[in-house]
Design an enzyme around this catalytic site. Structure first.
Site, PDB file in Angstrom:
ATOM      1  N   ASP A  24      -5.812  -7.658  -0.776  1.00  0.00           N
ATOM      2  CA  ASP A  24      -6.622  -6.466  -1.053  1.00  0.00           C
ATOM      3  C   ASP A  24      -7.301  -5.973   0.224  1.00  0.00           C
ATOM      4  O   ASP A  24      -7.611  -6.763   1.117  1.00  0.00           O
ATOM      5  CB  ASP A  24      -7.668  -6.818  -2.126  1.00  0.00           C
ATOM      6  CG  ASP A  24      -8.277  -5.571  -2.758  1.00  0.00           C
ATOM      7  OD1 ASP A  24      -7.747  -4.458  -2.541  1.00  0.00           O
ATOM      8  OD2 ASP A  24      -9.292  -5.709  -3.469  1.00  0.00           O
ATOM      9  N   GLY A  27      -6.406  -0.298   2.240  1.00  0.00           N
ATOM     10  CA  GLY A  27      -6.933   1.064   2.286  1.00  0.00           C
ATOM     11  C   GLY A  27      -8.260   1.127   3.036  1.00  0.00           C
ATOM     12  O   GLY A  27      -8.468   1.982   3.903  1.00  0.00           O
ATOM     13  N   ARG A  28      -9.160   0.173   2.714  1.00  0.00           N
ATOM     14  CA  ARG A  28     -10.480   0.179   3.366  1.00  0.00           C
ATOM     15  C   ARG A  28     -10.369  -0.186   4.845  1.00  0.00           C
ATOM     16  O   ARG A  28     -11.104   0.327   5.682  1.00  0.00           O
ATOM     17  CB  ARG A  28     -11.427  -0.791   2.638  1.00  0.00           C
ATOM     18  CG  ARG A  28     -12.069  -0.143   1.424  1.00  0.00           C
ATOM     19  CD  ARG A  28     -12.687  -1.166   0.522  1.00  0.00           C
ATOM     20  NE  ARG A  28     -11.644  -1.895  -0.196  1.00  0.00           N
ATOM     21  CZ  ARG A  28     -11.814  -3.084  -0.748  1.00  0.00           C
ATOM     22  NH1 ARG A  28     -12.990  -3.691  -0.638  1.00  0.00           N
ATOM     23  NH2 ARG A  28     -10.839  -3.669  -1.400  1.00  0.00           N
ATOM     24  N   TRP A  29      -9.419  -1.051   5.162  1.00  0.00           N
ATOM     25  CA  TRP A  29      -9.193  -1.411   6.574  1.00  0.00           C
ATOM     26  C   TRP A  29      -8.815  -0.151   7.354  1.00  0.00           C
ATOM     27  O   TRP A  29      -9.310   0.091   8.447  1.00  0.00           O
ATOM     28  CB  TRP A  29      -8.071  -2.451   6.663  1.00  0.00           C
ATOM     29  CG  TRP A  29      -7.737  -2.871   8.058  1.00  0.00           C
ATOM     30  CD1 TRP A  29      -8.312  -3.893   8.766  1.00  0.00           C
ATOM     31  CD2 TRP A  29      -6.764  -2.274   8.919  1.00  0.00           C
ATOM     32  NE1 TRP A  29      -7.751  -3.965  10.015  1.00  0.00           N
ATOM     33  CE2 TRP A  29      -6.805  -2.992  10.137  1.00  0.00           C
ATOM     34  CE3 TRP A  29      -5.873  -1.221   8.776  1.00  0.00           C
ATOM     35  CZ2 TRP A  29      -5.971  -2.678  11.205  1.00  0.00           C
ATOM     36  CZ3 TRP A  29      -5.047  -0.901   9.849  1.00  0.00           C
ATOM     37  CH2 TRP A  29      -5.093  -1.623  11.054  1.00  0.00           C
ATOM     38  N   HIS A  41      -1.331  -0.225   4.785  1.00  0.00           N
ATOM     39  CA  HIS A  41      -0.246  -0.997   4.157  1.00  0.00           C
ATOM     40  C   HIS A  41       0.736  -1.506   5.212  1.00  0.00           C
ATOM     41  O   HIS A  41       1.243  -2.613   5.112  1.00  0.00           O
ATOM     42  CB  HIS A  41       0.482  -0.153   3.110  1.00  0.00           C
ATOM     43  CG  HIS A  41      -0.393   0.245   1.948  1.00  0.00           C
ATOM     44  ND1 HIS A  41      -1.245  -0.636   1.331  1.00  0.00           N
ATOM     45  CD2 HIS A  41      -0.563   1.433   1.308  1.00  0.00           C
ATOM     46  CE1 HIS A  41      -1.897  -0.011   0.354  1.00  0.00           C
ATOM     47  NE2 HIS A  41      -1.505   1.247   0.330  1.00  0.00           N
ATOM     48  N   THR A  70       1.098  -3.453 -12.333  1.00  0.00           N
ATOM     49  CA  THR A  70       1.487  -2.405 -13.295  1.00  0.00           C
ATOM     50  C   THR A  70       0.506  -1.231 -13.225  1.00  0.00           C
ATOM     51  O   THR A  70       0.874  -0.099 -13.519  1.00  0.00           O
ATOM     52  CB  THR A  70       1.523  -2.966 -14.738  1.00  0.00           C
ATOM     53  OG1 THR A  70       0.276  -3.608 -14.996  1.00  0.00           O
ATOM     54  CG2 THR A  70       2.633  -3.975 -14.936  1.00  0.00           C
ATOM     55  N   GLU A  71      -0.741  -1.526 -12.803  1.00  0.00           N
ATOM     56  CA  GLU A  71      -1.753  -0.459 -12.691  1.00  0.00           C
ATOM     57  C   GLU A  71      -1.582   0.379 -11.419  1.00  0.00           C
ATOM     58  O   GLU A  71      -2.088   1.497 -11.342  1.00  0.00           O
ATOM     59  CB  GLU A  71      -3.176  -1.053 -12.707  1.00  0.00           C
ATOM     60  CG  GLU A  71      -3.623  -1.593 -14.059  1.00  0.00           C
ATOM     61  CD  GLU A  71      -3.108  -3.003 -14.359  1.00  0.00           C
ATOM     62  OE1 GLU A  71      -2.648  -3.688 -13.411  1.00  0.00           O
ATOM     63  OE2 GLU A  71      -3.130  -3.414 -15.535  1.00  0.00           O
ATOM     64  N   ASN A  72      -0.890  -0.187 -10.417  1.00  0.00           N
ATOM     65  CA  ASN A  72      -0.754   0.534  -9.142  1.00  0.00           C
ATOM     66  C   ASN A  72       0.059   1.835  -9.265  1.00  0.00           C
ATOM     67  O   ASN A  72      -0.012   2.692  -8.388  1.00  0.00           O
ATOM     68  CB  ASN A  72      -0.137  -0.352  -8.048  1.00  0.00           C
ATOM     69  CG  ASN A  72      -1.103  -1.357  -7.468  1.00  0.00           C
ATOM     70  OD1 ASN A  72      -0.711  -2.434  -7.010  1.00  0.00           O
ATOM     71  ND2 ASN A  72      -2.393  -1.040  -7.485  1.00  0.00           N
ATOM     72  N   ARG A 192      -8.344 -14.273  -2.706  1.00  0.00           N
ATOM     73  CA  ARG A 192      -8.450 -12.810  -2.759  1.00  0.00           C
ATOM     74  C   ARG A 192      -9.199 -12.326  -1.529  1.00  0.00           C
ATOM     75  O   ARG A 192     -10.284 -12.832  -1.221  1.00  0.00           O
ATOM     76  CB  ARG A 192      -9.174 -12.333  -4.023  1.00  0.00           C
ATOM     77  CG  ARG A 192      -9.265 -10.806  -4.033  1.00  0.00           C
ATOM     78  CD  ARG A 192      -9.697 -10.220  -5.346  1.00  0.00           C
ATOM     79  NE  ARG A 192      -9.514  -8.770  -5.292  1.00  0.00           N
ATOM     80  CZ  ARG A 192      -9.305  -7.983  -6.319  1.00  0.00           C
ATOM     81  NH1 ARG A 192      -9.245  -8.496  -7.526  1.00  0.00           N
ATOM     82  NH2 ARG A 192      -9.147  -6.685  -6.167  1.00  0.00           N
ATOM     83  N   GLU A 211      -8.166 -23.228  -8.326  1.00  0.00           N
ATOM     84  CA  GLU A 211      -9.351 -22.977  -7.490  1.00  0.00           C
ATOM     85  C   GLU A 211      -9.276 -21.571  -6.895  1.00  0.00           C
ATOM     86  O   GLU A 211      -8.185 -21.097  -6.535  1.00  0.00           O
ATOM     87  CB  GLU A 211      -9.390 -23.994  -6.333  1.00  0.00           C
ATOM     88  CG  GLU A 211      -9.568 -25.431  -6.775  1.00  0.00           C
ATOM     89  CD  GLU A 211     -10.987 -25.722  -7.270  1.00  0.00           C
ATOM     90  OE1 GLU A 211     -11.930 -25.063  -6.809  1.00  0.00           O
ATOM     91  OE2 GLU A 211     -11.126 -26.619  -8.119  1.00  0.00           O
TER      92      GLU A 211
HETATM   93  C1  FPP Z   1      -3.951  -3.690  -1.479  1.00  0.00           C
HETATM   94  O1  FPP Z   1      -4.774  -2.904  -0.669  1.00  0.00           O
HETATM   95  C2  FPP Z   1      -2.531  -3.518  -1.149  1.00  0.00           C
HETATM   96  C3  FPP Z   1      -1.515  -3.177  -2.000  1.00  0.00           C
HETATM   97  C4  FPP Z   1      -1.757  -2.919  -3.431  1.00  0.00           C
HETATM   98  C5  FPP Z   1      -0.131  -3.013  -1.537  1.00  0.00           C
HETATM   99  C6  FPP Z   1       0.393  -4.170  -0.765  1.00  0.00           C
HETATM  100  C7  FPP Z   1       1.715  -3.820  -0.241  1.00  0.00           C
HETATM  101  C8  FPP Z   1       2.174  -4.126   0.980  1.00  0.00           C
HETATM  102  C9  FPP Z   1       1.380  -4.936   1.973  1.00  0.00           C
HETATM  103  C10 FPP Z   1       3.512  -3.607   1.364  1.00  0.00           C
HETATM  104  C11 FPP Z   1       4.714  -4.368   0.872  1.00  0.00           C
HETATM  105  C12 FPP Z   1       4.708  -5.783   1.209  1.00  0.00           C
HETATM  106  C13 FPP Z   1       5.689  -6.717   1.124  1.00  0.00           C
HETATM  107  C14 FPP Z   1       5.450  -7.947   0.358  1.00  0.00           C
HETATM  108  C15 FPP Z   1       6.962  -6.629   1.817  1.00  0.00           C
HETATM  109  P1  FPP Z   1      -5.491  -1.626  -1.321  1.00  0.00           P
HETATM  110  O2  FPP Z   1      -4.646  -0.444  -1.083  1.00  0.00           O
HETATM  111  O3  FPP Z   1      -5.817  -1.935  -2.731  1.00  0.00           O
HETATM  112  O4  FPP Z   1      -6.793  -1.542  -0.447  1.00  0.00           O
HETATM  113  P2  FPP Z   1      -8.216  -0.916  -0.887  1.00  0.00           P
HETATM  114  O5  FPP Z   1      -8.710  -1.764  -2.030  1.00  0.00           O
HETATM  115  O6  FPP Z   1      -9.028  -1.089   0.347  1.00  0.00           O
HETATM  116  O7  FPP Z   1      -7.975   0.502  -1.264  1.00  0.00           O
END
Ligand code: FPP
Length: 254
Positions: A24, A27-29, A41, A70-72, A192, A211
């Protein structure tokens, strides 16, 4: 003098066999750096590579990454497309690395509902790596724990309807095995990132005794040392599975 790695402090005999990660904070990064979310990403993929490599190196047998829930699907279409493109591109590019490192690719979740190119690329990589034995890299894709519980319940109901089992045969073991996660042992450790303290519909059944480790690091910042730190923290804990501390001590002393 080189800075000491936390790897030196780990008990190699007590590495969790299965680590699950809620990646997680991409986006914030990115936002912190005034960059578009999708760049977050892209940097997230670098962490996927580093952590997969580190996990395999220290003897983790199963690494599950919550890649797309599924929520994404509810995210802006542009972002969903960008994540899928990144997924296809990464798997295509890295399948040779998986092969070289003897890592088997697996998935949990309803992957048939992914865009066709992603689905086909994943199937191809699963097939190519199917005989690898060092570690399973399990991508949770179009997965949520409640979805998994629903599909397991439906599968077991079908078996009852067909007379293969009776409803009184249904027990924890049968449910566990009917879940998509049922082919793998339950994670001992769930990590997490990004300072959130939620399960977000991930591994609800499987984490009954697992854990948890939470860190403020955003996923693109989560490097090998961060993983060692999480495992180090885990190794200091006492897992009691409902027993008393004294019972656990007695068992380890025999
Ligand atoms: C969470 O950060 C990230 C995701 C839901 C997507 C993760 C996908 C990848 C890293 C790309 C594909 C990877 C693989 C395994 C090849 P967020 O967007 O929820 O961040 P935020 O909470 O700061 O908005």
């Amino acid at each position: 003098m080189a800075k000491k790695s936390l790897l030196e402090d780990l008990n190699i005999e007590k590495i969790p066999a299965h680590i699950a990660i809620i990646m997680d904070g991409n986006g914030r990064w990115a936002k912190k750096r005034a960059l578009p979310r999708v760049i977050g990403h892209e940097y997230g993929v670098k962490s996927v590579k580093n952590i997969t490599e580190a996990a395999a190196e220290i003897g983790v047998k199963f690494l599950t990454l919550y890649t797309f829930s599924t929520e994404n699907w509810n995210r802006p279409k542009f972002e969903v497309n960008a994540i899928m493109t990144l997924l296809v591109r990464t798997i295509r590019k890295e399948v040779a690395t998986l092969q070289k490192n003897n890592i088997r690719l697996k998935t949990i979740g309803d992957i048939k509902a992914l865009p066709a190119d992603a689905y086909n690329q994943i199937l191809e990589a699963i097939e190519l790596t199917k005989d690898n034995t060092r570690m399973d890299l399990i991508l949770a894709l179009n997965y949520s724990a409640r979805w998994d519980i629903v599909q397991a319940t439906q599968a077991l109901s079908e078996k009852v309807k067909e007379g293969i089992i009776s409803s009184s045969d249904i027990n924890e073991e049968l449910i566990s095995r009917a879940l998509h996660t049922g082919k793998f042992p339950e994670p001992e450790l769930l990590i997490r990132t990004s300072g959130e303290y939620r399960l977000s519909n991930f591994m609800l059944w499987e984490m009954a005794y697992g854990e948890f480790y939470f860190t403020d690091a955003y996923w693109p910042e989560f490097d090998k040392e961060c993983l060692y730190k999480a495992i180090f923290d885990y190794q200091k804990r006492e897992r009691r599975f409902g027993k008393t501390s004294e019972q656990i001590q007695e068992n380890t002393n025999v």
